[in-house]
Design a protein around this motif. Structure first.
Motif, short mmCIF file in Angstrom:
data_model
loop_
_atom_site.label_atom_id
_atom_site.label_comp_id
_atom_site.label_asym_id
_atom_site.label_seq_id
_atom_site.Cartn_x
_atom_site.Cartn_y
_atom_site.Cartn_z
N ARG A 136 58.98 13.59 40.62
CA ARG A 136 58.09 14.50 41.33
C ARG A 136 57.05 15.08 40.37
O ARG A 136 57.41 15.49 39.25
N ASP A 139 52.35 19.18 41.68
CA ASP A 139 51.84 19.56 43.00
C ASP A 139 52.91 19.41 44.08
O ASP A 139 53.05 20.27 44.95
N SER A 140 53.66 18.32 44.02
CA SER A 140 54.69 18.12 45.04
C SER A 140 55.82 19.14 44.89
O SER A 140 56.39 19.60 45.89
N ARG A 143 54.52 22.40 46.46
CA ARG A 143 54.56 22.35 47.93
C ARG A 143 55.99 22.47 48.44
O ARG A 143 56.27 23.17 49.42
N TYR A 144 56.91 21.79 47.76
CA TYR A 144 58.32 21.87 48.15
C TYR A 144 58.84 23.30 48.04
O TYR A 144 59.49 23.82 48.95
#
Length: 402
Positions: A136, A139-140, A143-144
């Motif tokens: 990951r 950014d991901s 968001r998570y």
């Protein structure tokens, strides 16, 4: 009428001060904890710690007092209060009866390790597991974390900034940890270790105790770590976990969404409030839109902006639901003053329970009871519940004697 609830969130130092000396000393056995505590100290307190870090003998308190000018005595006293409250300083009697200060030896030794190196690794990086096929990026992970965190936010809780939300939720968890058979020192130490993690890097769960594995799953539910599956052998700390040890000291800019600023999502959400009481909220977040709707009447909604109007009725409805004027989003001063005036409209009267006495047979009866109750000069009086029984007994005796 609903009660107004204000959540009091603590920072790291305020929480640690409430722990027992035994727990604190165990906690300071971990270099990561010592570095996290040192990192959040006031600047002057950091200076004091550095001056004494390599001293093995106590310093006279009179000598320590000379480190600051007389006009900075207040800062010195506050510094001493912080260091003493955290048990970083110990008082020790010197030869001749003088009082001296010395650093907590456990804290001193482990802070040396944290600053100079040595000791065991704080966390097992996932490099031993090989490349992650499902790695990951930052950014991901942001968001998570935001998606998971917004799921657990509820009403009054969402009125706080993200740092305060994190601390409040974490403190409630820590306060019940021992009752669930968890080692408070172990999970606190792990939290402090997470605060020194690298965002976007994976870490291995190898060597973790059952307590920490359970705690890791709870952090996963809160959005503080990402783990693709419950049985996955690696995890990624999110920005929420890395910034947790800073407590509520970090403030987001007033014109931005505190959640997005804390998570670094790069979202351009912001609110524009005009002096005509109209609000323009540029956001796609359902949570932020619901928050704006608590204080205003929604007029229009478009794909990336909602328009609302702050009115007397919308503000008083929010206040009736337990929200105070101080909890409203940052708005121009003229509107802030008006919101406070609308709040005061509800607070002009103070309600007190009472018992109504009426239908007196004569003015004389009323005056006798009025003098006894020391109340208003009308032929109607209100008696507090506390005094009702005594006034009632007196009236019965008075009636039987007439």
């Amino acid at each position: 009428m609903k009660l107004r609830v204000q959540l009091q969130c603590k920072n790291l130092h305020e929480y640690l001060k409430d722990l027992s000396p035994e727990v604190l000393d165990r906690l300071y056995n971990h270099p990561a904890t010592c570095l996290a505590v040192y990192r959040e100290l006031p600047s002057l307190a950091k200076n004091y710690v550095m001056r004494m870090l390599f001293l093995d003998q106590p310093l006279p308190q009179a000598a320590v007092a000379l480190w600051v000018k007389k006009d900075s005595q207040k800062d010195h006293d506050e510094c001493v209060s912080v260091l003493t409250g955290l048990r970083l300083w110990h008082t020790q009697q010197l030869q001749g009866g003088l009082q001296g200060n010395i650093l907590n030896p456990v804290f001193k030794d482990n802070l040396r390790i944290a600053l100079l190196g040595g000791g065991t690794a704080w966390a097992d990086e996932g490099s031993s597991l090989g490349p992650d096929r499902h790695a990951r990026d930052v950014d991901s992970l942001d968001r998570y974390a935001m998606d998971r965190w917004e799921v657990i936010l509820q009403f009054m809780f969402l009125l706080l900034d993200t740092a305060s939300q994190l601390w409040y939720f974490t403190l409630q968890y820590l306060n019940t940890a021992q009752s669930r058979g968890m080692d408070l020192v172990e999970i606190l130490s792990f939290l402090f270790q997470l605060s020194f993690s690298t965002l976007g890097r994976d870490y291995s769960v190898e060597g973790m105790s059952e307590t920490l594995l359970t705690f890791l799953q709870h952090l996963r539910e809160f959005g503080l770590v990402f783990q693709r599956k419950r049985k996955s052998r690696r995890y990624y700390p999110t920005r929420l976990a890395i910034t947790l040890a800073a407590g509520v000291t970090t403030k987001a800019p007033a014109s931005s969404s505190s959640t997005d600023v804390a998570l670094g999502t790069g979202d351009t959400s912001f609110i524009v409030v005009e002096t005509n009481y109209r609000i323009y909220a540029y956001t796609n977040s359902e949570l932020q839109i619901a928050l704006v709707a608590l204080f205003s009447e929604m007029l229009y909604r478009f794909p990336n902006v909602v328009v609302g109007q702050v009115t007397r009725e919308s503000v008083q409805q929010a206040i009736a639901n337990g929200i105070t004027a101080q909890q409203t989003p940052v708005v121009p001063s003229t509107i802030t003053d008006q919101i406070r005036l609308w709040e005061l409209e509800r607070d002009r009267l103070q309600f007190t329970e009472g018992v109504l006495y009426n239908q007196f047979l004569s003015q004389a009866d009323f005056e006798v009871l009025r003098d006894r109750a020391q109340n208003v000069p009308h032929r109607v009086m209100v008696v507090t519940p506390h005094g009702h029984s005594e006034v009632k007994r007196f009236w019965k005796r008075q009636k039987s004697n007439t």
